[in-house]
Motif scaffolding. Sequence first.
Motif, PDB file in Angstrom:
ATOM      1  N   GLU A  50       0.826  -1.213   0.000  1.00  0.00           N
ATOM      2  CA  GLU A  50       0.000   0.000   0.000  1.00  0.00           C
ATOM      3  C   GLU A  50       0.856   1.257   0.000  1.00  0.00           C
ATOM      4  OE1 GLU A  50      -3.323   0.370  -0.461  1.00  0.00           O
ATOM      5  OE2 GLU A  50      -3.177  -1.766  -0.904  1.00  0.00           O
ATOM      6  N   ILE A  51       1.963   1.219   0.702  1.00  0.00           N
ATOM      7  CA  ILE A  51       2.882   2.363   0.706  1.00  0.00           C
ATOM      8  C   ILE A  51       3.455   2.561  -0.688  1.00  0.00           C
ATOM      9  CG2 ILE A  51       5.093   3.229   1.593  1.00  0.00           C
ATOM     10  CD1 ILE A  51       4.364   1.747   4.247  1.00  0.00           C
ATOM     11  N   GLU A  52       3.876   1.480  -1.320  1.00  0.00           N
ATOM     12  CA  GLU A  52       4.412   1.568  -2.691  1.00  0.00           C
ATOM     13  C   GLU A  52       3.356   2.083  -3.664  1.00  0.00           C
ATOM     14  OE1 GLU A  52       7.518   1.318  -3.720  1.00  0.00           O
ATOM     15  OE2 GLU A  52       8.089   0.992  -1.631  1.00  0.00           O
ATOM     16  N   LYS A  53       2.135   1.618  -3.528  1.00  0.00           N
ATOM     17  CA  LYS A  53       1.033   2.091  -4.380  1.00  0.00           C
ATOM     18  C   LYS A  53       0.833   3.591  -4.187  1.00  0.00           C
ATOM     19  CE  LYS A  53      -3.931   1.591  -4.901  1.00  0.00           C
ATOM     20  NZ  LYS A  53      -5.126   0.968  -4.318  1.00  0.00           N
ATOM     21  N   TRP A  54       0.836   4.025  -2.952  1.00  0.00           N
ATOM     22  CA  TRP A  54       0.659   5.442  -2.634  1.00  0.00           C
ATOM     23  C   TRP A  54       1.778   6.278  -3.248  1.00  0.00           C
ATOM     24  CZ3 TRP A  54       3.845   8.517   0.500  1.00  0.00           C
ATOM     25  CH2 TRP A  54       3.339   9.780   0.804  1.00  0.00           C
ATOM     26  N   ARG A  55       3.012   5.767  -3.190  1.00  0.00           N
ATOM     27  CA  ARG A  55       4.156   6.492  -3.754  1.00  0.00           C
ATOM     28  C   ARG A  55       4.006   6.690  -5.260  1.00  0.00           C
ATOM     29  NH1 ARG A  55       8.915   3.216  -0.613  1.00  0.00           N
ATOM     30  NH2 ARG A  55       8.942   4.498   1.264  1.00  0.00           N
ATOM     31  N   ARG A  56       3.385   5.734  -5.944  1.00  0.00           N
ATOM     32  CA  ARG A  56       3.235   5.808  -7.395  1.00  0.00           C
ATOM     33  C   ARG A  56       2.068   6.692  -7.833  1.00  0.00           C
ATOM     34  NH1 ARG A  56       4.203   0.280  -6.624  1.00  0.00           N
ATOM     35  NH2 ARG A  56       1.989  -0.144  -6.859  1.00  0.00           N
ATOM     36  N   ARG A  59      -0.001  12.870  -6.876  1.00  0.00           N
ATOM     37  CA  ARG A  59      -0.503  13.655  -5.739  1.00  0.00           C
ATOM     38  C   ARG A  59      -0.205  15.110  -6.012  1.00  0.00           C
ATOM     39  NH1 ARG A  59       2.538   9.827  -3.594  1.00  0.00           N
ATOM     40  NH2 ARG A  59       4.042  11.238  -2.693  1.00  0.00           N
ATOM     41  N   PRO A  60      -1.032  16.017  -5.490  1.00  0.00           N
ATOM     42  CA  PRO A  60      -0.759  17.451  -5.666  1.00  0.00           C
ATOM     43  C   PRO A  60       0.621  17.820  -5.118  1.00  0.00           C
ATOM     44  CG  PRO A  60      -2.901  17.108  -4.662  1.00  0.00           C
ATOM     45  CD  PRO A  60      -2.221  15.767  -4.713  1.00  0.00           C
ATOM     46  N   MET A  61       1.277  18.759  -5.721  1.00  0.00           N
ATOM     47  CA  MET A  61       2.602  19.220  -5.276  1.00  0.00           C
ATOM     48  C   MET A  61       2.529  19.660  -3.820  1.00  0.00           C
ATOM     49  SD  MET A  61       4.715  18.857  -7.736  1.00  0.00           S
ATOM     50  CE  MET A  61       6.080  19.910  -7.338  1.00  0.00           C
ATOM     51  N   GLY A  62       3.610  19.402  -3.100  1.00  0.00           N
ATOM     52  CA  GLY A  62       3.690  19.813  -1.696  1.00  0.00           C
ATOM     53  C   GLY A  62       3.047  18.835  -0.733  1.00  0.00           C
ATOM     54  N   HIS A  63       2.555  17.694  -1.240  1.00  0.00           N
ATOM     55  CA  HIS A  63       1.917  16.708  -0.374  1.00  0.00           C
ATOM     56  C   HIS A  63       2.596  15.361  -0.478  1.00  0.00           C
ATOM     57  CE1 HIS A  63      -1.465  19.241   0.738  1.00  0.00           C
ATOM     58  NE2 HIS A  63      -1.463  19.673  -0.510  1.00  0.00           N
ATOM     59  N   ASP A  64       3.911  15.352  -0.640  1.00  0.00           N
ATOM     60  CA  ASP A  64       4.587  14.065  -0.746  1.00  0.00           C
ATOM     61  C   ASP A  64       5.530  13.838   0.367  1.00  0.00           C
ATOM     62  OD1 ASP A  64       6.549  15.249  -3.552  1.00  0.00           O
ATOM     63  OD2 ASP A  64       6.558  15.914  -1.489  1.00  0.00           O
TER      64      ASP A  64
END
Length: 64
Positions: A50-56, A59-64
């Motif tokens: 799930e973490i890997e999926k989220w990383r891919r 996402r809006p800039m500034g929210h990573d």
Amino acid sequence: MRALCCGYQRKEAVPEYVTLTRTEREDLERMAYEKGLYLGDLIGTLLRPEIEKWRREDRPMGHD
């Protein structure tokens, strides 16, 4: 060999806590035992995809 203890001592490991009901906790402990894993390692194994999926995901800039 079963890695049932002390996974949190591995290099760069950070312990994290989850909130579960007593029944969920007991089932998770049994699941870890059956898989031959330390409980924390099992939780990490389950969350890692799930973490890997989220990383891919985009996402809006500034929210990573």
